[in-house]
Every structure is written in C-alpha cells, then in structure tokens.
Design a protein around this motif. Structure first.
Motif, PDB file in Angstrom:
ATOM      1  N   TYR A  45       0.834  -1.210   0.000  1.00  0.00           N
ATOM      2  CA  TYR A  45       0.000   0.000   0.000  1.00  0.00           C
ATOM      3  C   TYR A  45       0.865   1.256   0.000  1.00  0.00           C
ATOM      4  N   ARG A  50      -1.393   3.935  -2.142  1.00  0.00           N
ATOM      5  CA  ARG A  50      -2.731   3.805  -1.553  1.00  0.00           C
ATOM      6  C   ARG A  50      -2.756   4.413  -0.154  1.00  0.00           C
ATOM      7  N   LYS A 216     -12.700  -6.817  -0.164  1.00  0.00           N
ATOM      8  CA  LYS A 216     -13.715  -6.628  -1.195  1.00  0.00           C
ATOM      9  C   LYS A 216     -14.443  -7.906  -1.574  1.00  0.00           C
ATOM     10  N   THR A 217     -13.707  -8.984  -1.828  1.00  0.00           N
ATOM     11  CA  THR A 217     -14.336 -10.198  -2.353  1.00  0.00           C
ATOM     12  C   THR A 217     -14.981 -11.070  -1.279  1.00  0.00           C
ATOM     13  N   SER A 239      -7.784  -8.019  -1.449  1.00  0.00           N
ATOM     14  CA  SER A 239      -8.503  -8.121  -2.721  1.00  0.00           C
ATOM     15  C   SER A 239      -9.025  -6.772  -3.194  1.00  0.00           C
ATOM     16  N   GLY A 240      -8.779  -5.727  -2.426  1.00  0.00           N
ATOM     17  CA  GLY A 240      -9.271  -4.403  -2.767  1.00  0.00           C
ATOM     18  C   GLY A 240     -10.159  -3.840  -1.672  1.00  0.00           C
ATOM     19  N   ALA A 241     -10.419  -2.544  -1.758  1.00  0.00           N
ATOM     20  CA  ALA A 241     -11.212  -1.864  -0.734  1.00  0.00           C
ATOM     21  C   ALA A 241     -12.685  -2.275  -0.811  1.00  0.00           C
ATOM     22  N   GLU A 309       2.259 -10.260  -3.784  1.00  0.00           N
ATOM     23  CA  GLU A 309       1.011  -9.847  -4.435  1.00  0.00           C
ATOM     24  C   GLU A 309       0.418 -10.976  -5.274  1.00  0.00           C
TER      25      GLU A 309
END
Length: 323
Positions: A45, A50, A216-217, A239-241, A309
């Motif tokens: 990040y 990020r 996220k997922t 997996s993302g925000a 990653e």
C-alpha cells in the motif's frame, strides 16, 4: 548504507536498491544495524501510494538487529542490545534510526529473522483475538487467508484460547499448512462457498467473529457468516477496498463492524512490551510456530513484492540486509 528507496509510486519496479546516507539517531532514538526486515502487505500500500507518504521513501515497517548507537536521553537500551520493532517506517535498509519507545528486547539466542517476522503479524494476531474481539472458550471463529503470515498465527492463538477455528485458503497445499496450525475445518474458497460451508458447519447459527484481511471479495459473505451479535473484524483488504455500505445492513443480526489497526493497540508502551513479550517468548519456546519460509536479499525486494502480491507465498517473508 544500501537501502530500498521509492521515488515514485507504482509497481514492484519502483523499489530501487541504492546507496543512501546512513541515518543518525536523534534525541530519544537508537541506531539499529538491521539483521532482518519483515515484509508485510501494508508495504505494498505504501509502494503504490494507496497509503500516501512523502517521497522519496524507504519502505518497511519492522525489523530486528543490534543497537549500534543511541541518541541523547536514551537510557532503556545500550550499544550491543538485541532489539526488534514495528510501526516505524524505513526498515528496508541496512540501518534504521528508531524511537527507543518503539523498541522491544529480543530474547537471548532468538534468530533475528524470527524476531523481525513476529513483530507486526504476531502482534496483529495477538490484538485481534485478545482485544478487538476477545476470543472465549467455546467460540467459533472464521479466519480468512489461513495460510498467510497473520492467518497461521491467528489460528494458533485462537486455539490457545479454546475456540473452534474455521479458515479459508486457496489451495490444497495451503490447506495442509492451516491444518498443521490447528484449524478444525479448512474451506477451499476457489471451489467451495465459504458462507454455505460455515452455515453447514455451525448448524445454521454462524460464528461469533470473522477475522477478514481480504476485504472486497469476502465482505458480504463474511457478514452473512456471523451469528446474531457477531463481530466482523476487517483488518486488511488484499482483494481491494470494500465499497461504501449503508450501516443498516448490520441490522440483519445486530452485527458489529470494526476496522482496527495495530498502531492503536500498541500505542501504550506497557501494552507494547506485553504483546511483544507474549509473541516473542511463545515463539522462542515453540508454543507459537512461526513460518519463515521465504527470505530474500535486500536487493531482491521487488521480487519479494511480486511473490507477495501474486499470493505465491505462505507464512512470512523476510529481507536480509547486507546481502
């Protein structure tokens, strides 16, 4: 000294191995000759921007080594002491100047690789199950990413506290690791619906707490896996925000949702020493099994990030300065 420096945000290729000036300890700081530096997803990040930082930046949040010099006013540590720390930027380097208030003693004879590896992820697992949601004897818990660095430690700590532990992983190989860590049931999320499996395994009741570092997922199904008054502890987002939510969704079961961060749970020095002492001493005694399966020379930090990653690793990743 040599260090990894970021001059622009981006992919692993922005991790430049280069000579930079040695740090000088200010008042209240100690200069640490680093023997090992831990790699954590938060470093990604910082690399990508990020989590914004001023550039140029030496990444890394944890390390272990020997005190080389002390600044004015430092009395708790002296030259030659074995120490470790976390939540201080700049550990992808051969030396780091660290506030003495952030340092903890490393047990005699403990491998510095394990000391560095235990700090951020070990204390994260510790606060998650001892403080954010204090796990009780007989609780059922779901740990996502059970073969990751935090996941493997969290499974073990939850079992120490008497919980029934369910976990999700991506492969059969990772399932073996999670089982070895003590998980009662392992769910392969690529081929199984973990929400349906949790409902089946708990007789439709759900679990007291979900520890979710994926984000996220998994968010919606994690929430649906809770029993009434359950806790969704979202401590990462690999997996993302998670998209914005309407808090009314928590009415489904009068759920609790929290997004904790380690810094708040070790801000008090007495608490820091207690948490770190538990983690390091349990590791040294063999009560807590810490997997350091992947070590990289400092110069190969970019490859370490690619592997991290790509979810090509299990357990903890460590950089070795001076190599």
């Amino acid at each position: 000294m040599y260090a990894i420096q970021i001059e622009t945000f981006g992919g692993p290729e922005v991790l430049n191995y280069k000579a930079v000036p040695n740090p000088t300890p200010k008042a209240g700081e100690a200069l640490i000759k680093l023997a090992a530096s831990g790699i954590n997803f938060i470093d990604v990040y910082h690399r990508t921007g990020r989590y914004p930082n001023n550039l140029p930046l030496i990444p890394g949040q944890e390390g272990a080594g020997v005190v080389e010099a002390v600044g004015e006013g430092v009395t708790e540590f002296k030259v030659g002491d074995r120490v470790a720390y976390t939540n201080v930027p700049g550990s992808y380097a051969e030396y780091a100047a660290v506030p003495a208030s952030k340092l903890v003693p490393v047990p005699t004879g403990m491998d510095f690789r394990y000391a560095a590896a235990a700090m951020l992820q070990g204390m994260t697992a510790h606060y998650l199950c001892h403080t954010t949601y204090p796990v009780k004897e007989g609780d059922s818990v779901l740990v996502h990413a059970g073969a990751g660095g935090v996941g493997l430690l969290l499974i073990q700590m939850c079992k120490m506290l008497g919980a029934q532990v369910f976990t999700t992983v991506s492969t059969e190989e990772k399932a073996v690791l999670a089982k070895e860590a003590g998980a009662d049931e392992v769910i392969l999320y690529n081929s199984q619906d973990f929400e349906a499996e949790i409902k089946r395994l708990t007789g439709g009741v759900g679990v007291e707490v979900v520890y979710d570092a994926v984000g996220k997922t998994t968010f919606d199904k994690s929430l649906n896996s809770l029993k009434q008054f359950g806790y969704l502890v979202l401590y990462g987002a690999s997996s993302g925000a998670v998209p914005p939510i309407d808090p009314i969704i928590l009415m489904r079961g009068s759920y609790f949702l929290t997004r904790p961060t380690l810094g708040h749970y070790i801000a008090d020095r007495t608490v820091l020493l207690s948490r770190a002492g538990d983690v390091l001493n349990w590791t040294q005694a063999g009560k807590l099994k810490l997997r350091v399966e992947h070590t990289y020379p400092l110069s190969q930090a970019a490859q370490a990030h690619i592997d991290l990653e790509g979810r090509a690793t299990t357990g903890k990743l460590v950089l070795i300065p001076g190599s």
